[in-house]
Enzyme design. Structure first.
Site, PDB file in Angstrom:
ATOM      1  N   PRO A   2      38.552  35.861  21.586  1.00  0.00           N
ATOM      2  CA  PRO A   2      39.811  36.348  22.140  1.00  0.00           C
ATOM      3  C   PRO A   2      40.875  36.490  21.057  1.00  0.00           C
ATOM      4  O   PRO A   2      41.019  35.622  20.201  1.00  0.00           O
ATOM      5  CB  PRO A   2      40.191  35.259  23.148  1.00  0.00           C
ATOM      6  CG  PRO A   2      38.907  34.600  23.496  1.00  0.00           C
ATOM      7  CD  PRO A   2      38.067  34.655  22.257  1.00  0.00           C
ATOM      8  N   LYS A  52      45.724  32.138  18.072  1.00  0.00           N
ATOM      9  CA  LYS A  52      44.608  31.940  18.994  1.00  0.00           C
ATOM     10  C   LYS A  52      44.552  30.515  19.521  1.00  0.00           C
ATOM     11  O   LYS A  52      43.549  30.104  20.109  1.00  0.00           O
ATOM     12  CB  LYS A  52      43.301  32.314  18.283  1.00  0.00           C
ATOM     13  CG  LYS A  52      43.290  33.769  17.785  1.00  0.00           C
ATOM     14  CD  LYS A  52      42.046  34.087  16.989  1.00  0.00           C
ATOM     15  CE  LYS A  52      42.115  35.506  16.413  1.00  0.00           C
ATOM     16  NZ  LYS A  52      40.914  35.855  15.632  1.00  0.00           N
ATOM     17  N   ARG A 302      32.875  40.278   9.276  1.00  0.00           N
ATOM     18  CA  ARG A 302      33.106  41.005  10.528  1.00  0.00           C
ATOM     19  C   ARG A 302      33.018  42.492  10.249  1.00  0.00           C
ATOM     20  O   ARG A 302      33.234  42.962   9.131  1.00  0.00           O
ATOM     21  CB  ARG A 302      34.499  40.678  11.104  1.00  0.00           C
ATOM     22  CG  ARG A 302      34.732  39.212  11.411  1.00  0.00           C
ATOM     23  CD  ARG A 302      33.860  38.687  12.533  1.00  0.00           C
ATOM     24  NE  ARG A 302      34.118  39.357  13.794  1.00  0.00           N
ATOM     25  CZ  ARG A 302      35.090  39.033  14.639  1.00  0.00           C
ATOM     26  NH1 ARG A 302      35.933  38.049  14.325  1.00  0.00           N
ATOM     27  NH2 ARG A 302      35.249  39.670  15.776  1.00  0.00           N
TER      28      ARG A 302
END
Length: 314
Positions: A2, A52, A302
């Site tokens: 998230p 986060k 990533r």
């Protein structure tokens, strides 16, 4: 994982449905039993998100600190009164789900609905038996929230919460005085590529892989440009754009970075998922602006998406 907008929505959700209530706190799984005992029977007095990280503050000075990580998620459920503004259009599979007494899951909907509930005359029977590995359950007078799979779940002091916050960079969704200047200084002090800096939570908190790709495209920035090569005005514009699009994410419950001019049906209010982004997960497809195929590579472990033409270095 998230991104920051989802965690801010969660903070708002907890405030809406639990603030001011004395909560029953338990750890059905058992891994958080000691921490749950410290919080059980205490009143929730405040909620905050930074990047986060989620912080739920209780009356006696302890804080429930949660970082969802890759696999964490909260489930919410309760009676007809157990609704918060932030649950409207809550996105599935990004850390938010709602379940109400009739078994309807509300988070799957992205159309402004939040699922249905039992009739207002039906008595609330309390939370159901936990399903799966529930790390912590918070239960109030009208509903409950279950946490599963989080990377971090600790009961900490306010001082310890301050230490966590001290390790994080500025959060565009808080946008406190001095945050913009801190971000500019942090970026321009490094020779690290911009695409790596935006994933560094010590530089900017809350940006993840989707926002990274989209912000760099929207600002026509070369992902490999060293931070110290970005001038002050461009760094400031990058910050302001992060504030804008991440705030939209809190409002919409989705990451949408394309304006209505790029949508097939702008009158619908929100775009189709495939029209929501400029480059993220569009590798091999034509750039929406110039027609060059969107490229894909790995950076900071990533996937990075970018347009080689619109974002070429000078």
């Amino acid at each position: 994982m998230p991104e920051g907008h989802s965690v801010h929505r969660l903070a708002r959700q907890f405030a809406d449905v639990f603030s001011g209530q004395c909560l029953a706190v338990s750890s059905p799984q058992g891994r958080f039993a000691d921490g749950a005992a410290l919080l059980d029977g205490r009143t929730l007095v405040g909620t905050m998100a930074h990047g986060k990280h989620l912080f739920l503050r209780f009356e006696h000075g302890l804080v429930l600190h949660v970082h969802l990580g890759l696999y964490g998620a909260w489930d919410f459920g309760g009676d007809a009164t157990f609704r918060g503004a932030s649950s409207i259009g809550a996105p599935g599979k990004v850390g938010e789900r709602e379940v109400f007494d009739d078994g309807v899951t509300g988070a799957a909907a992205l159309d402004g609905s939040s699922g249905s509930s039992v009739d207002g005359d039906t008595a609330y029977a309390g939370p159901p038996a936990p399903v799966g590995a529930v790390r912590v359950r918070l239960a109030g007078g009208h509903g409950w929230a279950d946490l599963r799979g989080a990377t971090t779940c600790h009961a900490i002091t306010e001082e310890e919460a301050g230490t966590v916050l001290g390790r994080l960079g500025p959060d565009p969704l808080r946008n406190l005085p001095g945050d913009k200047e801190g971000f500019i200084a942090g970026v321009r002090a490094r020779k690290t590529p911009l695409a790596a800096l935006l994933m560094d939570q010590k530089v900017i908190a809350g940006v993840g892989n989707v926002y990274r790709a989209e912000l760099l495209f929207r600002q026509a920035l070369d992902p490999w440009l060293p931070g110290r090569s970005l001038d002050t005005d461009a760094a400031g514009a990058l910050w302001e754009d992060a504030v804008l699009v991440m705030s939209d994410g809190v409002r919409d419950g989705r990451i949408i970075t394309t304006p209505p001019g790029y949508w097939t049906e702008p009158a619908a209010g929100l775009p189709a998922p495939e029209e929501s982004h400029f480059v993220y997960r569009r590798h091999g497809l034509d750039c929406r602006d110039c027609g060059t195929p969107v490229a894909l590579t790995d950076l900071v472990a990533r996937k990075l998406y970018w347009c080689p033409a619109c974002q070429q270095g000078s």
